[in-house]
Design a protein around this motif. Structure first.
Motif, PDB file in Angstrom:
ATOM      1  N   SER A  21       3.970  16.840  25.190  1.00 43.63           N
ATOM      2  CA  SER A  21       4.144  17.129  23.112  1.00 43.63           C
ATOM      3  C   SER A  21       4.676  15.996  22.151  1.00 43.63           C
ATOM      4  O   SER A  21       4.549  15.340  23.032  1.00 43.63           O
ATOM      5  CB  SER A  21       5.397  17.977  23.653  1.00 43.63           C
ATOM      6  OG  SER A  21       5.363  18.760  21.921  1.00 43.63           O
ATOM      7  N   PRO A  23       5.397  16.275  18.708  1.00 41.86           N
ATOM      8  CA  PRO A  23       5.931  17.297  17.460  1.00 41.86           C
ATOM      9  C   PRO A  23       5.019  17.044  15.595  1.00 41.86           C
ATOM     10  O   PRO A  23       4.869  17.718  15.921  1.00 41.86           O
ATOM     11  CB  PRO A  23       7.211  17.278  17.690  1.00 41.86           C
ATOM     12  CG  PRO A  23       7.543  16.560  19.324  1.00 41.86           C
ATOM     13  CD  PRO A  23       6.481  15.852  19.157  1.00 41.86           C
ATOM     14  N   SER A  24       5.461  15.603  15.523  1.00 37.03           N
ATOM     15  CA  SER A  24       5.000  14.902  14.351  1.00 37.03           C
ATOM     16  C   SER A  24       4.517  13.366  14.310  1.00 37.03           C
ATOM     17  O   SER A  24       5.115  12.947  15.169  1.00 37.03           O
ATOM     18  CB  SER A  24       5.966  15.638  13.557  1.00 37.03           C
ATOM     19  OG  SER A  24       7.559  14.566  13.516  1.00 37.03           O
ATOM     20  N   SER A  48       7.963  13.939  23.993  1.00 38.23           N
ATOM     21  CA  SER A  48       7.717  14.673  24.431  1.00 38.23           C
ATOM     22  C   SER A  48       7.661  15.428  25.940  1.00 38.23           C
ATOM     23  O   SER A  48       6.358  15.880  25.631  1.00 38.23           O
ATOM     24  CB  SER A  48       8.435  16.084  23.658  1.00 38.23           C
ATOM     25  OG  SER A  48       9.328  17.384  24.546  1.00 38.23           O
ATOM     26  N   GLU A 104      12.988  13.565  25.851  1.00 36.62           N
ATOM     27  CA  GLU A 104      13.059  13.469  24.359  1.00 36.62           C
ATOM     28  C   GLU A 104      12.857  12.196  23.895  1.00 36.62           C
ATOM     29  O   GLU A 104      13.651  11.351  23.949  1.00 36.62           O
ATOM     30  CB  GLU A 104      13.544  14.371  23.329  1.00 36.62           C
ATOM     31  CG  GLU A 104      13.238  15.147  23.431  1.00 36.62           C
ATOM     32  CD  GLU A 104      14.052  16.169  22.727  1.00 36.62           C
ATOM     33  OE1 GLU A 104      14.448  15.835  21.971  1.00 36.62           O
ATOM     34  OE2 GLU A 104      13.858  17.396  22.169  1.00 36.62           O
ATOM     35  N   ASP A 146      -0.613  17.068  23.026  1.00 34.70           N
ATOM     36  CA  ASP A 146      -0.518  18.517  21.811  1.00 34.70           C
ATOM     37  C   ASP A 146      -0.323  17.581  20.548  1.00 34.70           C
ATOM     38  O   ASP A 146       1.162  17.131  21.060  1.00 34.70           O
ATOM     39  CB  ASP A 146       0.106  18.874  22.948  1.00 34.70           C
ATOM     40  CG  ASP A 146       0.384  20.786  22.390  1.00 34.70           C
ATOM     41  OD1 ASP A 146      -0.426  21.155  21.765  1.00 34.70           O
ATOM     42  OD2 ASP A 146       1.216  21.430  22.439  1.00 34.70           O
ATOM     43  N   GLY A 148       1.360  18.093  17.163  1.00 30.24           N
ATOM     44  CA  GLY A 148       2.020  18.961  15.658  1.00 30.24           C
ATOM     45  C   GLY A 148       1.379  18.674  14.195  1.00 30.24           C
ATOM     46  O   GLY A 148      -0.188  18.912  14.365  1.00 30.24           O
ATOM     47  N   ASN A 149       2.152  17.836  14.063  1.00 28.12           N
ATOM     48  CA  ASN A 149       1.365  17.378  11.757  1.00 28.12           C
ATOM     49  C   ASN A 149       1.889  16.261  11.827  1.00 28.12           C
ATOM     50  O   ASN A 149       2.322  15.071  12.919  1.00 28.12           O
ATOM     51  CB  ASN A 149       3.080  18.117  11.368  1.00 28.12           C
ATOM     52  CG  ASN A 149       3.127  19.465  11.766  1.00 28.12           C
ATOM     53  OD1 ASN A 149       1.605  20.439  11.365  1.00 28.12           O
ATOM     54  ND2 ASN A 149       4.251  20.034  11.535  1.00 28.12           N
TER      55      ASN A 149
END
Length: 388
Positions: A21, A23-24, A48, A104, A146, A148-149
């Motif tokens: 993941s 996230p940004s 992550s 993380e 995956d 995010g932004n």
């Protein structure tokens, strides 16, 4: 600017796929090299992922999370598919591990990407560049990112402005993710240092047609303009962008300016010669013709003098002969002045015609160059490194 990517569900499959993941992402453009067609960027990528081997029972170990050294834990390795040079550093020597096995961490990537920026409209250029950010995957197995932004920071770098950054996937494939970076050039500095001087030199050349042809002032002035323009190109050659599929139109502009300056100088040299001698033959030939004419006249005069001496004319006849010589000399000078005036009038008429043609060519060229600079475009496939 913050741009969200369309939600994509992780692939439903196989155990051989693990989900990473992101996230940004914080993106920053460091530099754009228009000479070698590369640009450097900096990415802060938080990661992550889950590692079941690092999970624990909180009822036994009363800690929800722990901090462990990154050197002791496996971390996913990111790579830039179209990167020329990429360095990845851990933002910290430690990482955070949760009780459910979630880890993380953050990495900082400095990458130099080979991007053939479309410089056709330079210095009014704008184009996209791709940063293909992926992890290891083969035959449907491996890791899946995956996203995010993505956000940008320090959008202004030199003459280039980062206007927008998007996350995309080529053909909807999960193993071909890339950042789509929109770069736009701030044209003030290149215009003032490259385009404006060339325009002013051409305008000075147009104004030089006001100098008279016969006073030897126009040609030295035009030669100085040509030499000044050549020196200008030699000094600023490092500022000119590189080539590529879409060669900058400004290169053709400089070639046109140099050619038109040289042709204008040659035209003035030819017309000056025509106004002075009335012929385009070399000076030695024209002088030899004039000397032959003068020798013929001198022979006639000497023959008349010999005749006068032999006949021993009276004083009146001698006076009449002297007057005839003076009148003949004055008539000859008047004829030469008229001939010279006719040559000057003819050269000035031709010069006026050449000036009108020169001005028309410049106006047509200005319209054409403006059309190609703002109304025409050149297409480049920035994802061709995936064309296989």
């Amino acid at each position: 600017m913050l741009i969200a990517k369309e939600a994509r569900s992780p692939p439903q499959s196989p155990r051989c796929i693990s989900i990473i993941s992101v996230p940004s992402i914080v993106y920053e453009t460091l530099s754009v090299d228009t000479k070698n067609l590369r640009f450097e960027s900096r990415l802060e990528v938080p990661l992550s992922w889950e590692d079941p081997d690092l999970s624990w029972n909180t009822s036994v170990y009363h800690h929800d999370m722990v901090v462990l050294p990154v050197s002791k834990i496996w971390t996913p390795e990111l790579h830039v598919t179209n990167g020329v040079q990429t360095t990845i550093k851990h933002s910290n020597k430690d990482l955070l591990v949760h009780s459910n096995g979630t880890i993380e961490h953050m990495v900082i990537m400095n990458t130099v990407v080979g991007c053939e920026v479309n410089l056709y409209n330079y210095p009014f250029a704008s184009d996209f560049c791709a940063i293909a950010l992926n992890v290891w995957a083969i035959s449907g197995c491996g890791m899946f990112l995956d996203f995010g932004n993505v956000s940008t920071t320090s959008a202004n770098r030199g003459d280039w402005l980062t206007e927008e950054v998007e996350l995309n996937a080529k053909g909807g494939r999960d193993d071909r993710n890339y950042l789509w970076v929109l770069l736009k050039m701030r044209s003030e500095n290149p215009f003032l240092s490259l385009v404006l001087p060339s325009i002013l030199i051409i305008l000075a050349d147009v104004g030089s047609f006001a100098l008279p042809l016969g006073e030897s002032k126009r040609i030295p002035f035009k030669v100085k303009l040509v030499l000044s323009f050549i020196m200008f190109l030699n000094i600023l050659k490092d500022l000119l962008p590189g080539g590529g599929q879409c060669s900058p139109i400004i290169r053709k502009h400089f070639c046109f300016c140099l050619v038109i300056l040289v042709l204008s100088t040659l035209q003035s040299m030819v017309l000056t010669r025509l106004a002075k001698c009335g012929t385009l033959w070399p000076c030695s030939l024209s002088k030899s013709k004039d000397s032959l004419l003068k020798d013929t006249d001198n022979e006639e005069v000497s023959k008349s003098d010999i005749t006068v001496i032999k006949l021993k004319a009276s004083e009146e006849k001698k006076k009449n002969t002297a007057l005839q010589k003076v009148v003949k000399f004055l008539n000859k000078m008047a004829a030469q002045d008229q001939k010279k005036a006719r040559r000057h009038r003819f050269a000035n008429k031709v010069d006026l015609i050449c000036f009108c043609i020169y001005l028309t060519v410049l106006i047509v060229y200005a319209v054409v160059i403006l059309y190609f600079s703002f109304g025409s475009s050149c297409e480049i496939n920035h994802l061709e490194f995936w064309e296989y």
